[in-house]
Every structure is written in C-alpha cells, then in structure tokens.
Scaffold this active site. Sequence first.
Site, short mmCIF file in Angstrom:
data_model
loop_
_atom_site.label_atom_id
_atom_site.label_comp_id
_atom_site.label_asym_id
_atom_site.label_seq_id
_atom_site.Cartn_x
_atom_site.Cartn_y
_atom_site.Cartn_z
N THR A 13 -26.91 53.78 38.42
CA THR A 13 -27.58 52.88 37.49
C THR A 13 -28.42 53.62 36.47
O THR A 13 -28.73 54.79 36.63
CB THR A 13 -28.48 51.88 38.25
OG1 THR A 13 -28.69 50.76 37.42
CG2 THR A 13 -29.79 52.47 38.65
N LYS A 45 -29.64 44.17 37.65
CA LYS A 45 -30.60 45.03 38.34
C LYS A 45 -32.01 44.85 37.82
O LYS A 45 -32.90 45.62 38.14
CB LYS A 45 -30.17 46.49 38.18
CG LYS A 45 -28.78 46.73 38.74
CD LYS A 45 -28.28 48.09 38.36
CE LYS A 45 -26.81 48.22 38.70
NZ LYS A 45 -26.27 49.47 38.19
N GLY A 57 -37.18 46.29 37.28
CA GLY A 57 -35.82 46.83 37.36
C GLY A 57 -35.77 47.88 38.46
O GLY A 57 -36.77 48.53 38.74
N SER A 136 -29.64 57.47 37.56
CA SER A 136 -28.84 58.65 37.25
C SER A 136 -28.71 58.89 35.75
O SER A 136 -28.60 60.03 35.31
CB SER A 136 -27.46 58.52 37.88
OG SER A 136 -26.82 57.36 37.43
#
Length: 184
Positions: A13, A45, A57, A136
Amino acid sequence: MANNQTTDTFRGTTIICVRRGNRVALAGDGQVTLGNTVMKHTARKIRRLGEERILAGFAGSTADAFTLFEKFDTKLREFRGNLKRAAVELAKDWRTDRVLRRLEALLVVADTETTLVISGAGDVIEPDDGIAAIGSGGSFALAAARGMLAGGADDPEEIVRTALQIAAGICIYTNDQISLETLP
C-alpha cells in the site's frame, strides 16, 4: 512487530496525507497483495472516524488495521475528539498490550489542525511540513508531494492524487485505484 519497525517493511500500500492550512487530503491506493499475488485492486484503506471529523489511513495487515481503526475510534470517543490525546493513548496501548503489540500496521491520522503518524513502537510523529506518507510506496509519494509543493502546487487533493499516481508507477505494491478523503 519489532520496536525498530520502519515503513519500508509494509508491502502492499501507499497512504499519503497533505495539509495546506486547515485543508487536508488523505489518499490511499487500492491494492491488496498476498505474497507476490495481487488479491484485490479496489480496497479502501482510509476511513473517516470521530464523527467524520478525523481522517485515518493504514499500511500493513488488513485485519490488524481494522482492529486499530476500531481502537482509535474508541480512544477518540473517550477523549472527546482530541486527536493528539487519542493518538498518544492508542500508541501506549499498542506498544504495551500483549495482543495489540503483535499488530503490524502504521496509521496516518489527521483533522483540520494536526497530522500524525502512529506506530506500534509507541511513535506519534507530527511531520514538520504537513506531509505524511506510509507504506511501501510512501517514500515515492512523499518525494512527489514535496516536489509539487516546491513547484507551487497548493491544492492538497491534487497533490495527494498525483503523488499516489507517481508512486503507483514506481512501487509494485501500489496501484492507481485511489480512495481520497478531504477535510473540511
């Protein structure tokens, strides 16, 4: 989760939050991966919590994130919507509770005054420049947002959308199916 956990560990994500004055935009991509397989393209998310006045988030394990959203919403009610107090109390519980400390996720939370990153290591960090990015692809989105701001961009919604699109073009764990929320 180890106490020295970093955002680079979470694959799957990108979440980015940009604040300009009291205008805030929080966005996340929709990709969910299991190992090296994309399992879902359109996950949400990000959430509105605290009577719709707080944006949140997550990056990390989906089940863990839902648990943290629920715990954080409870803290917001307990502390009457005080974002900083609720974040500190969540971080303390997350770090010390035997079950919670195993949760692998990071949270970005924001209201019209404050943006915070919360980790299971007990971190509650308020970014200096009003930009927070996790996951990431977080460093790619962060760099893109800072570049846009340096270039004169001022609309938080435009900045987070473009930053996520840039991150999706670089990070294999991030896609361009963007969910976005704004305040006020």
